[in-house]
Design an enzyme around this catalytic site. Structure first.
Site: not given
Ligand code: MN
Ligand code: MN
Length: 309
Positions: A93, A104, A164, A196, A291
């Site tokens: 990640d 991200d 998020h 994710e 993700e």
């Protein structure tokens, strides 16, 4: 960059996110190519982060390498001797920021062919989730799609991990994107979100618990402290990372004097610093993750790191 639907949005003002997305795409591919049994997790983290810097970005947070039942928040410590075990499920990640604008993204690498369905389920859930995203869509829709996909693979989502919203110098801004149906807000245009899905086996509990000491930290505020060196260090961390996460492994690169490195023991106990403990699946279930960061447009979304290309 994948655009879904007509993109009336002018991308002006989103250059940082777009550039970070391009770098993250390469970094994720590079990271996945490095994952093999016996590889040092320390080396893996460092090489991924160096790639990001070489391409003109900065890591938006320390590269996370989470193995098997470890789901999130593990990065190599200084002198870490951990190696990737044979036959393991490895999540890398990573985050990239350009001018403070973070993206991200995460990928799962499976070192046992019999476990490929875990990786596929997370990716399929992400693919289906992103098809549903658009302005005004309730985030619960993502949770519904992720749960449905998990079931179709005979798996279970991790219910207490979620995506998020992201914003400049802020990795967890506002809205959470659940991996199971639940109440929540709606996606808004011109905002960036990380989606994710995490998957685990059907016998597992389907939730994570804190396990082990933090390897990742973040400054949440800054005010002067009495201890001179602690104050110097805290101030440095606050102004360098501006609220984004960092790790002890980076102190050497920052050229911190030994007195400042020593002061870390004091600083990390301050209320202004938050440590993120390693998160493991509660019953030891294997965990996979996929993700992507997306920019929501007027009629769909742009996939910033090209995960699904
Ligand atoms: Mn992530
Ligand atoms: Mn994330």
């Amino acid at each position: 960059m994948i655009k879904r639907g007509r993109c009336a949005l002018t991308l002006k003002g989103f250059e940082g996110f777009l550039k970070a997305g391009e770098i993250a795409r390469g970094a994720r591919r590079f990271a996945a190519s490095l994952v093999e049994s016996g590889v040092s997790v320390f080396e893996l983290c460092e090489r991924v982060e160096d790639y990001i810097r070489r391409m003109g970005g900065e890591p938006a947070f320390p590269c996370n390498v989470c193995i098997n039942d470890v789901a999130a928040h593990y990065t190599a410590k200084p002198g870490d001797t951990l190696e990737i075990p044979e036959g393991s499920v490895v999540k890398v990640d990573l985050g990239v920021q350009v001018d403070g604008y973070p993206v991200d993204t995460a990928v799962t690498v499976v070192l046992d062919d019999r476990l490929t369905f875990l990786k596929e389920a997370a990716e399929e859930a992400l693919r289906r989730a992103l098809k549903t995203v658009g302005p005004g869509v309730n985030v619960s829709e993502v949770g519904r799609v992720v749960l449905e996909t998990a079931k179709s693979y005979g798996l279970k989502p991790i219910r207490n991990l979620s995506g998020h919203e992201v914003a400049r110098y802020n990795l967890h801004a506002g809205l959470s994107i659940p991996n199971v149906p639940s109440y929540g807000g709606k996606f808004k245009p011109h905002r960036v979100y990380a989606v994710e899905p995490f998957m685990t086996t059907s016998e597992a509990r389907g939730l994570v618990v804190e396990a082990g000491a933090p390897t990742i930290y973040r400054c949440i505020s800054y005010k002067r402290v009495r201890d001179r060196y602690a104050d110097m260090l805290l101030k440095k961390l606050w102004f360098k990372f501006r609220g984004l996460p960092f790790t002890e492994r980076w102190f050497r690169k920052m050229g911190l004097k030994p007195k400042l490195v020593e002061a870390w023991e004091t600083v990390k106990k301050l209320k202004m610093v938050r440590g993120y403990r390693v998160l493991k699946e509660a019953s030891g279930g294997l965990v996979s993750q996929a993700e992507e960061s997306i920019l929501v447009t007027e009629d769909g979304c742009i996939e910033l790191t090209g995960f699904l290309e």
